[in-house]
Motif scaffolding. Sequence first.
Motif, PDB file in Angstrom:
ATOM      1  N   GLU A  50       0.836  -1.208   0.000  1.00 26.95           N
ATOM      2  CA  GLU A  50       0.000   0.000   0.000  1.00 26.95           C
ATOM      3  C   GLU A  50       0.868   1.253   0.000  1.00 26.95           C
ATOM      4  OE1 GLU A  50      -2.340  -0.739   3.470  1.00 26.95           O
ATOM      5  OE2 GLU A  50      -3.702  -2.087   2.432  1.00 26.95           O
ATOM      6  N   LEU A  51       1.923   1.249   0.795  1.00 27.64           N
ATOM      7  CA  LEU A  51       2.837   2.394   0.849  1.00 27.64           C
ATOM      8  C   LEU A  51       3.507   2.580  -0.518  1.00 27.64           C
ATOM      9  CD1 LEU A  51       4.410   4.589   2.420  1.00 27.64           C
ATOM     10  CD2 LEU A  51       6.083   2.821   2.980  1.00 27.64           C
ATOM     11  N   ALA A  52       4.027   1.498  -1.083  1.00 23.47           N
ATOM     12  CA  ALA A  52       4.720   1.575  -2.371  1.00 23.47           C
ATOM     13  C   ALA A  52       3.777   2.064  -3.463  1.00 23.47           C
ATOM     14  CB  ALA A  52       5.300   0.205  -2.735  1.00 23.47           C
ATOM     15  N   GLU A  53       2.544   1.545  -3.468  1.00 28.54           N
ATOM     16  CA  GLU A  53       1.600   1.942  -4.503  1.00 28.54           C
ATOM     17  C   GLU A  53       1.184   3.406  -4.359  1.00 28.54           C
ATOM     18  OE1 GLU A  53      -1.209  -1.232  -4.074  1.00 28.54           O
ATOM     19  OE2 GLU A  53       0.196  -2.633  -5.025  1.00 28.54           O
ATOM     20  N   GLU A  54       1.031   3.860  -3.118  1.00 35.72           N
ATOM     21  CA  GLU A  54       0.683   5.266  -2.876  1.00 35.72           C
ATOM     22  C   GLU A  54       1.806   6.191  -3.370  1.00 35.72           C
ATOM     23  OE1 GLU A  54      -1.444   8.594  -1.638  1.00 35.72           O
ATOM     24  OE2 GLU A  54      -2.189   6.529  -1.605  1.00 35.72           O
ATOM     25  N   LEU A  55       3.058   5.839  -3.053  1.00 32.97           N
ATOM     26  CA  LEU A  55       4.194   6.660  -3.494  1.00 32.97           C
ATOM     27  C   LEU A  55       4.369   6.595  -5.013  1.00 32.97           C
ATOM     28  CD1 LEU A  55       6.603   5.854  -0.538  1.00 32.97           C
ATOM     29  CD2 LEU A  55       5.654   8.107  -1.077  1.00 32.97           C
ATOM     30  N   ALA A  56       4.019   5.460  -5.612  1.00 31.76           N
ATOM     31  CA  ALA A  56       4.084   5.332  -7.077  1.00 31.76           C
ATOM     32  C   ALA A  56       3.011   6.208  -7.723  1.00 31.76           C
ATOM     33  CB  ALA A  56       3.905   3.877  -7.495  1.00 31.76           C
ATOM     34  N   GLU A  57       1.815   6.227  -7.110  1.00 28.64           N
ATOM     35  CA  GLU A  57       0.740   7.079  -7.612  1.00 28.64           C
ATOM     36  C   GLU A  57       1.155   8.548  -7.592  1.00 28.64           C
ATOM     37  OE1 GLU A  57      -3.432   6.972  -5.957  1.00 28.64           O
ATOM     38  OE2 GLU A  57      -3.065   4.836  -6.364  1.00 28.64           O
ATOM     39  N   ARG A  58       1.937   8.916  -6.580  1.00 30.83           N
ATOM     40  CA  ARG A  58       2.416  10.299  -6.470  1.00 30.83           C
ATOM     41  C   ARG A  58       3.664  10.537  -7.317  1.00 30.83           C
ATOM     42  NH1 ARG A  58       1.096  12.193  -0.432  1.00 30.83           N
ATOM     43  NH2 ARG A  58      -0.822  11.019  -0.188  1.00 30.83           N
ATOM     44  N   LYS A  59       4.060   9.522  -8.080  1.00 31.29           N
ATOM     45  CA  LYS A  59       5.186   9.589  -9.017  1.00 31.29           C
ATOM     46  C   LYS A  59       6.545   9.811  -8.351  1.00 31.29           C
ATOM     47  CE  LYS A  59       2.629  10.753 -13.190  1.00 31.29           C
ATOM     48  NZ  LYS A  59       2.108   9.418 -13.257  1.00 31.29           N
ATOM     49  N   HIS A  60       6.694   9.305  -7.120  1.00 34.35           N
ATOM     50  CA  HIS A  60       7.999   9.378  -6.453  1.00 34.35           C
ATOM     51  C   HIS A  60       8.849   8.153  -6.784  1.00 34.35           C
ATOM     52  CE1 HIS A  60       6.779  12.924  -4.377  1.00 34.35           C
ATOM     53  NE2 HIS A  60       5.880  12.317  -3.640  1.00 34.35           N
ATOM     54  N   LEU A  61       8.202   7.078  -7.227  1.00 35.48           N
ATOM     55  CA  LEU A  61       8.912   5.839  -7.532  1.00 35.48           C
ATOM     56  C   LEU A  61       8.056   5.008  -8.480  1.00 35.48           C
ATOM     57  CD1 LEU A  61       7.180   3.590  -5.706  1.00 35.48           C
ATOM     58  CD2 LEU A  61       8.575   4.501  -3.882  1.00 35.48           C
ATOM     59  N   PHE A  62       8.661   3.918  -8.984  1.00 36.52           N
ATOM     60  CA  PHE A  62       7.923   2.947  -9.789  1.00 36.52           C
ATOM     61  C   PHE A  62       7.660   1.738  -8.900  1.00 36.52           C
ATOM     62  CE2 PHE A  62      10.685   5.209 -12.819  1.00 36.52           C
ATOM     63  CZ  PHE A  62       9.715   5.743 -13.655  1.00 36.52           C
ATOM     64  N   CYS A  63       6.526   1.111  -9.103  1.00 41.80           N
ATOM     65  CA  CYS A  63       6.155  -0.051  -8.296  1.00 41.80           C
ATOM     66  C   CYS A  63       5.987  -1.244  -9.229  1.00 41.80           C
ATOM     67  CB  CYS A  63       4.847   0.252  -7.557  1.00 41.80           C
ATOM     68  SG  CYS A  63       4.421  -0.986  -6.331  1.00 41.80           S
ATOM     69  N   ALA A  64       6.525  -2.397  -8.826  1.00 37.11           N
ATOM     70  CA  ALA A  64       6.447  -3.592  -9.668  1.00 37.11           C
ATOM     71  C   ALA A  64       6.226  -4.821  -8.797  1.00 37.11           C
ATOM     72  CB  ALA A  64       7.745  -3.747 -10.467  1.00 37.11           C
ATOM     73  N   ARG A  65       5.970  -5.924  -9.433  1.00 31.89           N
ATOM     74  CA  ARG A  65       5.955  -7.250  -8.816  1.00 31.89           C
ATOM     75  C   ARG A  65       7.128  -7.995  -9.469  1.00 31.89           C
ATOM     76  NH1 ARG A  65       2.701  -4.613  -6.539  1.00 31.89           N
ATOM     77  NH2 ARG A  65       0.568  -5.076  -5.935  1.00 31.89           N
ATOM     78  N   PRO A  66       7.606  -9.077  -8.856  1.00 31.63           N
ATOM     79  CA  PRO A  66       8.726  -9.791  -9.505  1.00 31.63           C
ATOM     80  C   PRO A  66       8.445 -10.107 -10.978  1.00 31.63           C
ATOM     81  CG  PRO A  66       8.410 -10.638  -7.298  1.00 31.63           C
ATOM     82  CD  PRO A  66       7.273  -9.669  -7.554  1.00 31.63           C
ATOM     83  N   GLN A  67       7.208 -10.519 -11.278  1.00 32.82           N
ATOM     84  CA  GLN A  67       6.902 -10.918 -12.654  1.00 32.82           C
ATOM     85  C   GLN A  67       6.704  -9.732 -13.594  1.00 32.82           C
ATOM     86  OE1 GLN A  67       5.136 -11.551  -9.946  1.00 32.82           O
ATOM     87  NE2 GLN A  67       2.942 -11.323 -10.254  1.00 32.82           N
ATOM     88  N   THR A  68       6.560  -8.511 -13.064  1.00 36.16           N
ATOM     89  CA  THR A  68       6.404  -7.340 -13.946  1.00 36.16           C
ATOM     90  C   THR A  68       7.660  -6.471 -13.957  1.00 36.16           C
ATOM     91  OG1 THR A  68       5.471  -5.927 -12.199  1.00 36.16           O
ATOM     92  CG2 THR A  68       3.911  -7.246 -13.489  1.00 36.16           C
ATOM     93  N   LEU A  69       8.711  -6.887 -13.245  1.00 41.24           N
ATOM     94  CA  LEU A  69       9.914  -6.057 -13.127  1.00 41.24           C
ATOM     95  C   LEU A  69      10.521  -5.749 -14.493  1.00 41.24           C
ATOM     96  CD1 LEU A  69      11.956  -4.563 -11.382  1.00 41.24           C
ATOM     97  CD2 LEU A  69      13.241  -6.702 -11.184  1.00 41.24           C
ATOM     98  N   PHE A  70      10.642  -6.767 -15.335  1.00 43.45           N
ATOM     99  CA  PHE A  70      11.234  -6.550 -16.657  1.00 43.45           C
ATOM    100  C   PHE A  70      10.481  -5.464 -17.418  1.00 43.45           C
ATOM    101  CE2 PHE A  70      10.568  -7.601 -21.195  1.00 43.45           C
ATOM    102  CZ  PHE A  70      11.788  -7.134 -21.670  1.00 43.45           C
ATOM    103  N   GLN A  71       9.141  -5.564 -17.446  1.00 44.03           N
ATOM    104  CA  GLN A  71       8.327  -4.588 -18.180  1.00 44.03           C
ATOM    105  C   GLN A  71       8.455  -3.196 -17.563  1.00 44.03           C
ATOM    106  OE1 GLN A  71       6.923  -5.904 -21.050  1.00 44.03           O
ATOM    107  NE2 GLN A  71       6.955  -3.718 -21.487  1.00 44.03           N
ATOM    108  N   THR A  72       8.512  -3.130 -16.229  1.00 45.47           N
ATOM    109  CA  THR A  72       8.653  -1.842 -15.542  1.00 45.47           C
ATOM    110  C   THR A  72       9.963  -1.168 -15.938  1.00 45.47           C
ATOM    111  OG1 THR A  72       7.333  -2.654 -13.688  1.00 45.47           O
ATOM    112  CG2 THR A  72       8.713  -0.724 -13.265  1.00 45.47           C
ATOM    113  N   ILE A  73      11.052  -1.951 -15.966  1.00 43.83           N
ATOM    114  CA  ILE A  73      12.363  -1.402 -16.363  1.00 43.83           C
ATOM    115  C   ILE A  73      12.320  -0.967 -17.827  1.00 43.83           C
ATOM    116  CG2 ILE A  73      14.796  -1.973 -16.765  1.00 43.83           C
ATOM    117  CD1 ILE A  73      14.545  -3.881 -14.293  1.00 43.83           C
ATOM    118  N   ALA A  74      11.741  -1.800 -18.678  1.00 45.67           N
ATOM    119  CA  ALA A  74      11.687  -1.492 -20.114  1.00 45.67           C
ATOM    120  C   ALA A  74      10.909  -0.201 -20.361  1.00 45.67           C
ATOM    121  CB  ALA A  74      11.052  -2.665 -20.871  1.00 45.67           C
TER     122      ALA A  74
END
Length: 178
Positions: A123-147
């Motif tokens: 919840e914390l990570a997703e909230e900070l991602a929504e505010r565009k302070h960071l990117f949030c991923a799951r292990p299986q989406t990490l590659f796509q997030t980096i790309a």
Amino acid sequence: MGNNEDRSNSKRIVFVTVGTTCFDALVKAVDTQEVKETLSSKGYTDLLIQMGRGSYVPTKSSGEDGSLVVDYFTFSSSIADNLRSASLVISHAGSGSIFETLRLGKPLIVVVNEDLMDNHQSELAEELAERKHLFCARPQTLFQTIADMDLESLITYHPGDATPVAKLINKFLGFPDD
């Protein structure tokens, strides 16, 4: 991108941290060829993985063939130096790691450990991602997030005003919003 000129004097380090936990899914995700090739194509030269209590051992690489230099360790008394020297941080969703990285102004991808029960960290990570302070991923989406990541889209986190964070914590704890 991806050219090797001035590679020797301009290290661009990706630091991965799992904190004190075991998060093999994250270590395995960054150890995949597609993630390493994508990081390399984005101009990163080194991948340093802090693997914590995990049992999965990533593949070391000297980078002699022009690929990413990959190294790892289990624990360190302080990862502050690793965070400071990093060009990109990929972290578990522990609030200490998140806020320490944001305070240093480093681009951050937080990978949520879905194996943890009652996961307030996500919840914390997703909230900070929504505010565009960071990117949030799951292990299986990490590659796509980096790309897909655009570091220019991130907004610097300014820790001066704790009100939004305090409100967030109060919300999670079930206190009324003032």
